[in-house]
Design an enzyme around this catalytic site. Structure first.
Site: not given
Ligand code: URA
Length: 214
Positions: A71
């Protein structure tokens, strides 16, 4: 020179291959990079909104693709490569490669609560269960956990922590399969060592899963 009836035995990385007398172009050199993605970078090659993208961090003169995604507000280990076949396998659920995250969460997680963290829960897209949970430290207002998941579901770590009553305030991936982030600074990039590339290949070799992946 390898002729058409020998082509199935050829290794395109080593042999010069000709089809009907015409030589095929040499295969593109493979690149395997590890970046420590800073917060704020989008896991893509270009962003229509002009936000910083992970491709900005690694200019090696070849088009490299991220192995999975983090993310925008998540930091840490991201692999970039132009080896599409290996990427496909690394992300295939068959091999269940461990992804290790350090999550700073709101509130105090007591050591006695770890059983509940290890038991798993049901998220809106199905059951979720880390394969390992460790408490790194905890105070009244904040706790740091090290969580290992073997799948790459969207926002899985944040959703998991939230389901257990603790909002994530910072999330960092510190390992992907056999490759660890180590002391690489945020925004820095390095090439994987031949040993790391070999370890990634071994983690998704036929014997690692048993069934052929296409
Ligand atoms: N879990 C999440 O919440 N975000 C990520 O980017 C990767 C794993």
């Amino acid at each position: 020179m390898v002729t058409r009836n020998q082509a199935t035995l050829a290794d395109p990385d080593v042999d010069r291959i000709a089809v009907d007398g015409r030589q095929l172009p040499p295969p593109e050199a493979k690149h395997y990079l590890l970046v420590n993605k800073p917060r704020g970078y989008v896991t893509t090659l270009a962003d229509p909104q002009g936000r910083p993208v992970v491709a900005d961090l690694a200019d090696v003169g070849a088009r490299l693709y991220p192995v999975g995604r983090l993310d925008r507000d998540v930091e840490g280990l991201l692999l970039l490569t132009n080896d599409g076949a290996l990427t496909h396998r690394l992300l295939h659920p068959r091999y269940a490669l461990p992804r290790v995250y350090e999550a700073d969460v709101e509130g105090r997680v007591a050591p006695g609560a770890l059983g509940r963290w290890r038991r798993g829960t049901v998220l809106d897209d199905g059951p979720a269960k880390p394969v390992a949970v460790e408490l790194v430290h905890s105070s009244a207002g904040r706790s740091r956990l090290r969580l290992t998941f073997t799948e790459g579901r969207k926002h899985e770590v944040k959703r998991y922590c939230e389901a257990l009553g603790h909002r994530v305030v910072r999330l960092r991936r510190i390992a992907f399969g056999p490759v660890a982030l180590g002391g690489l600074a945020p925004g820095a990039v390095r090439r994987l060592t031949p040993r790391e590339v070999a370890a990634l290949r071994a983690a998704v070799a036929e014997h690692a899963g048993g069934r052929r992946v296409s």
